[in-house]
Design a protein around this motif. Sequence first.
Motif, mmCIF file in Angstrom:
data_model
loop_
_atom_site.group_PDB
_atom_site.id
_atom_site.type_symbol
_atom_site.label_atom_id
_atom_site.label_comp_id
_atom_site.label_asym_id
_atom_site.label_seq_id
_atom_site.Cartn_x
_atom_site.Cartn_y
_atom_site.Cartn_z
ATOM 1 N N ALA A 124 -4.685 12.187 9.950
ATOM 2 C CA ALA A 124 -5.526 12.664 8.850
ATOM 3 C C ALA A 124 -6.962 12.878 9.297
ATOM 4 C CB ALA A 124 -5.475 11.673 7.686
ATOM 5 N N SER A 125 -7.444 12.018 10.196
ATOM 6 C CA SER A 125 -8.826 12.146 10.667
ATOM 7 C C SER A 125 -9.021 13.394 11.516
ATOM 8 C CB SER A 125 -9.229 10.910 11.467
ATOM 9 O OG SER A 125 -8.603 10.889 12.742
ATOM 10 N N LEU A 126 -7.929 13.965 11.993
ATOM 11 C CA LEU A 126 -7.997 15.165 12.827
ATOM 12 C C LEU A 126 -7.716 16.439 12.040
ATOM 13 C CD1 LEU A 126 -6.146 13.753 15.968
ATOM 14 C CD2 LEU A 126 -8.574 14.342 15.821
ATOM 15 N N GLY A 158 0.770 -1.226 0.000
ATOM 16 C CA GLY A 158 0.000 0.000 0.000
ATOM 17 C C GLY A 158 0.806 1.284 0.000
ATOM 18 N N ARG A 159 2.120 1.208 0.209
ATOM 19 C CA ARG A 159 2.942 2.419 0.236
ATOM 20 C C ARG A 159 3.204 2.912 -1.187
ATOM 21 N NH1 ARG A 159 5.536 2.874 5.408
ATOM 22 N NH2 ARG A 159 3.822 2.460 6.867
ATOM 23 N N ARG A 160 3.263 4.223 -1.342
ATOM 24 C CA ARG A 160 3.437 4.819 -2.671
ATOM 25 C C ARG A 160 4.897 5.148 -2.980
ATOM 26 N NH1 ARG A 160 -1.685 6.412 -4.586
ATOM 27 N NH2 ARG A 160 -3.222 5.234 -3.400
ATOM 28 N N LYS A 214 7.580 17.402 -5.122
ATOM 29 C CA LYS A 214 7.616 17.311 -6.584
ATOM 30 C C LYS A 214 6.955 16.047 -7.116
ATOM 31 C CE LYS A 214 11.860 20.044 -7.068
ATOM 32 N NZ LYS A 214 13.283 20.018 -7.499
ATOM 33 N N LEU A 215 6.661 15.093 -6.247
ATOM 34 C CA LEU A 215 6.045 13.850 -6.709
ATOM 35 C C LEU A 215 4.611 14.105 -7.169
ATOM 36 C CD1 LEU A 215 7.227 11.342 -3.941
ATOM 37 C CD2 LEU A 215 8.074 11.510 -6.298
ATOM 38 N N PRO A 216 4.065 13.225 -7.984
ATOM 39 C CA PRO A 216 2.644 13.343 -8.337
ATOM 40 C C PRO A 216 1.780 13.418 -7.086
ATOM 41 C CG PRO A 216 3.710 11.694 -9.720
ATOM 42 C CD PRO A 216 4.715 12.096 -8.686
ATOM 43 N N LEU A 217 0.660 14.108 -7.182
ATOM 44 C CA LEU A 217 -0.187 14.354 -6.017
ATOM 45 C C LEU A 217 -0.628 13.071 -5.324
ATOM 46 C CD1 LEU A 217 -2.414 17.293 -7.294
ATOM 47 C CD2 LEU A 217 -0.526 17.395 -5.659
ATOM 48 N N SER A 218 -0.792 12.003 -6.080
ATOM 49 C CA SER A 218 -1.265 10.754 -5.476
ATOM 50 C C SER A 218 -0.249 10.133 -4.535
ATOM 51 C CB SER A 218 -1.627 9.752 -6.574
ATOM 52 O OG SER A 218 -0.507 9.473 -7.396
ATOM 53 N N ALA A 219 0.990 10.640 -4.536
ATOM 54 C CA ALA A 219 2.022 10.071 -3.664
ATOM 55 C C ALA A 219 1.647 10.164 -2.200
ATOM 56 C CB ALA A 219 3.357 10.773 -3.907
ATOM 57 N N THR A 220 0.929 11.213 -1.829
ATOM 58 C CA THR A 220 0.620 11.430 -0.417
ATOM 59 C C THR A 220 -0.742 10.886 -0.003
ATOM 60 O OG1 THR A 220 -0.189 13.654 -0.945
ATOM 61 C CG2 THR A 220 2.109 13.451 -0.276
ATOM 62 N N GLN A 221 -1.419 10.205 -0.910
ATOM 63 C CA GLN A 221 -2.680 9.577 -0.532
ATOM 64 C C GLN A 221 -2.415 8.426 0.432
ATOM 65 O OE1 GLN A 221 -4.496 8.394 -4.218
ATOM 66 N NE2 GLN A 221 -5.354 10.409 -4.630
ATOM 67 N N LEU A 222 -3.259 8.300 1.446
ATOM 68 C CA LEU A 222 -3.086 7.234 2.427
ATOM 69 C C LEU A 222 -3.799 5.960 2.033
ATOM 70 C CD1 LEU A 222 -3.390 9.221 5.772
ATOM 71 C CD2 LEU A 222 -1.331 8.608 4.493
ATOM 72 N N ARG A 282 -4.639 2.620 -0.085
ATOM 73 C CA ARG A 282 -3.728 1.636 -0.665
ATOM 74 C C ARG A 282 -3.584 1.861 -2.165
ATOM 75 N NH1 ARG A 282 -2.179 -2.428 2.538
ATOM 76 N NH2 ARG A 282 -3.242 -2.685 4.538
ATOM 77 N N GLY A 283 -2.394 1.621 -2.666
ATOM 78 C CA GLY A 283 -2.161 1.803 -4.087
ATOM 79 C C GLY A 283 -0.774 1.341 -4.469
ATOM 80 N N GLU A 284 -0.499 1.373 -5.748
ATOM 81 C CA GLU A 284 0.799 0.980 -6.273
ATOM 82 C C GLU A 284 1.803 2.116 -6.076
ATOM 83 O OE1 GLU A 284 1.523 -2.085 -7.512
ATOM 84 O OE2 GLU A 284 -0.495 -2.513 -6.746
ATOM 85 N N PRO A 285 3.114 1.823 -6.197
ATOM 86 C CA PRO A 285 4.107 2.899 -6.145
ATOM 87 C C PRO A 285 3.736 4.017 -7.112
ATOM 88 C CG PRO A 285 5.197 0.777 -6.124
ATOM 89 C CD PRO A 285 3.738 0.498 -6.351
ATOM 90 N N VAL A 286 3.930 5.249 -6.686
ATOM 91 C CA VAL A 286 3.485 6.389 -7.473
ATOM 92 C C VAL A 286 4.269 6.519 -8.781
ATOM 93 C CG1 VAL A 286 5.026 8.082 -6.383
ATOM 94 C CG2 VAL A 286 2.803 8.809 -7.286
ATOM 95 N N LEU A 287 5.483 5.956 -8.827
ATOM 96 C CA LEU A 287 6.258 5.912 -10.068
ATOM 97 C C LEU A 287 6.573 4.464 -10.421
ATOM 98 C CD1 LEU A 287 8.930 8.765 -9.644
ATOM 99 C CD2 LEU A 287 6.627 8.894 -10.627
ATOM 100 N N PRO A 288 6.376 4.084 -11.682
ATOM 101 C CA PRO A 288 6.803 2.747 -12.111
ATOM 102 C C PRO A 288 8.322 2.722 -12.286
ATOM 103 C CG PRO A 288 5.990 3.958 -13.987
ATOM 104 C CD PRO A 288 5.756 4.840 -12.784
#
Length: 448
Positions: free
Chosen positions: A300-302, A52-54, A422-430, A432-438
């Motif tokens: 994040a919830s706060l 789940g880490r980007r 400088k990373l794509p905005l999705s990098a900081t989403q909490l 779950r997802g794939e690495p933000v860069l392939p």
Amino acid sequence: MNTADLGLPVDVPSTALFTDQYELTMLRAALRAGTAERRSVFEVFTRRLPDGRRYGVVAGTGRVLDAVENFRFDAGVLGFLREQGIVDEETLEWLAGYRFRGDVWGYPEGEVYFPGSPIMRVEGSFAECVLLETVILSILNHDSAIAAAASRMASAAGDRPLIEMGARRTHELAAVAAARAAYIGGFTTTSDLAAGFRYGIPTVGTSAHAFTLLHDRERDAFQAQVDTLGRGTTLLVDTYDVTEAVRAAVEVAGPELGAVRIDSGDLLLVAHRVRQQLDELGATGTKIVVTSDLDEYAIASLAAAPVDAYGVGTQLVTGSGHPTASMVYKLVARAETADPKAPLVPVAKKSSGGKTSIGGRKWAARRTDAEGVPEAEVVGTGPVPPGLAGRELQVQLVKGGEVIAREPLDVPRDRHIAVRAKLPLSATQLSRGEPVLPTEYVHGGSGS
């Protein structure tokens, strides 16, 4: 190592036994086989990020440089190895003169990385490089895991400061390293005085529930603290009844009270109630600090709560569920003879179960789009493509055994903040997802 150049007040002891026994038995066998002096290239990388880490965060590089510089086999260490029969006299004689005289390249500390990124490259003879495997991995795996968790927490916190307070939740020496890694990842202060002493990280702390319980009345505890530390101190208000404690805190310190700390309960609800009460009492400038087993999701919830700072302990020093970065140290190229001019031949482990690796000395660069946003981590062997030349991520850290890239701690901290931004905005989403860069591989040339 003399740390005076960075104002560090502690010398680092020998790190020679921060290793696994098989490093020394491999050395012994290689010396006997005549292969110990073959020129070799080892690389540190991870095959995958934690689920789940980007992105990952490189941390611990400065500690690795200290460890390599202080990898020395003194008389006591050699005596232990002789007494235990771990190596023979020929190997002991070789170890007595051990100094790493090779080169180390790596991603700068604070940089981000992805699966397959050649985070560190160690070059020299097989003998001098193989001994460093365990100590390098133990530092990078621990510190990078903590820094990645810290980075996620810092992203969730936004502009609100974060206090590292996990010393009581981990090994006493790991706590110092964790505070350092957390600072690189975006934390602003630590409660651990050893970390402040060793690395110059700003330290904070006021009182615990025990101090309140010591006194006959909560008000007496507040008065004693304010008398000693001043009106700008932080008072802990959840020992008994929060509403009554806030009222007493403002009565004792006045509207100049620095902050109140909440360590239990429904933090979102309590923070809103405390903010309203403080404002009604005229303490509009008094800040609210929350603690209580926070992680990035709780922070994040706060986000919408009137909270001014967060204190994080257990979840930070355990990597928020991922206490290791799962990095490995693999031989990727070696010469066929001990001749220093002999060309390097790529080598790689080939096995099932996802543990294969790619041979050859590698470079890495980050390709960006037309707007300068990174879109891929490019890893290759052989010549660097013209479009990526001059944009390689690795820098030289050690040259001919001499450390050439030691940095004050604020440098990797500032670097990480800049790189993450400088990373794509999705990098900081909490979520779950794939690495933000392939990671893309470019093959060409040999291991030389």
